[in-house]
Design an enzyme around this catalytic site. Sequence first.
Site, short mmCIF file in Angstrom:
data_model
loop_
_atom_site.label_atom_id
_atom_site.label_comp_id
_atom_site.label_asym_id
_atom_site.label_seq_id
_atom_site.Cartn_x
_atom_site.Cartn_y
_atom_site.Cartn_z
N ASP A 26 0.82 -1.22 0.00
CA ASP A 26 0.00 0.00 0.00
C ASP A 26 0.85 1.27 0.00
O ASP A 26 0.65 2.16 0.83
CB ASP A 26 -0.95 -0.02 1.19
CG ASP A 26 -2.02 -1.09 1.06
OD1 ASP A 26 -3.09 -0.80 0.51
OD2 ASP A 26 -1.76 -2.23 1.48
N ASP A 66 -1.46 -2.32 -4.38
CA ASP A 66 -1.63 -0.86 -4.33
C ASP A 66 -0.29 -0.14 -4.33
O ASP A 66 -0.05 0.78 -3.54
CB ASP A 66 -2.46 -0.45 -3.12
CG ASP A 66 -3.95 -0.69 -3.31
OD1 ASP A 66 -4.36 -1.06 -4.43
OD2 ASP A 66 -4.72 -0.51 -2.35
N HIS A 135 -6.64 -0.57 -5.98
CA HIS A 135 -6.40 0.74 -6.59
C HIS A 135 -5.71 0.61 -7.95
O HIS A 135 -5.87 1.48 -8.80
CB HIS A 135 -5.56 1.62 -5.66
CG HIS A 135 -6.35 2.26 -4.57
ND1 HIS A 135 -6.68 3.60 -4.57
CD2 HIS A 135 -6.88 1.74 -3.44
CE1 HIS A 135 -7.38 3.89 -3.49
NE2 HIS A 135 -7.51 2.77 -2.78
#
Length: 230
Positions: A26, A66, A135
């Site tokens: 992330d 992500d 994402h």
Amino acid sequence: LITSDRTAYLNKVDDEDTFKILIATDIHLGYLEKDPVRGNDTFVTFNEILEQAQKNEVDFVLLGGDLFHDNKPSRKTIHSCLESLRKYCMGDRPIHFEILSDQAVNFQYSKFPWVNYQDGNLNISIPIFSIHGNHDDPTGADALCALDILSCAGLVNHFGRSTSVEKIDISPILLRKGRTKIALYGLGKSIPDERLYRMFVNKQVTMLRPKEDEDSWFNLFVIHQNRYQY
């Protein structure tokens, strides 16, 4: 001196059988990139991660999804990412582990279905293995994502893709360093949380095991999902 030599010898023996893995997730490259104060935060973070990987001479970097904040990252974000990968992950430092599994299966969605450090046209000193997140998931008619660009450029090994919503068979990347063996499983975020939960409950997700000495492998599963109520 005897103690010192023995310690050095034991450390060397230990290094021959020990995987050093840097795990990150992330990073969301490009988040708030237009903010005058925080615009470069994600790029600085990524550089720090790769700098630590280089400094500690890790065997590889494992990313949990992500890497990018947007499904279609800006040119600035892509350029910054490529710059960092080229700076820290390319070089002549030898790779001390091998892949025993069928790479045509592990990287079947790549036009170059083999790990980047085995490509004779590339000098990779720190391999990166990454799944995608929600994402930066594959979209569109060609089901491509930003990680596929990095994979095509030979800078990242994108794995853990699944196109089926009925049954998932996860085939691991089998890694060996000395006497240590790792079965690396991955599942990117392409299926809604509720549906994937039902698939696990209904035993529609299968982890394929190595055919030989299946109990001698350390199993590592990388998955990118939300922390859902289930």
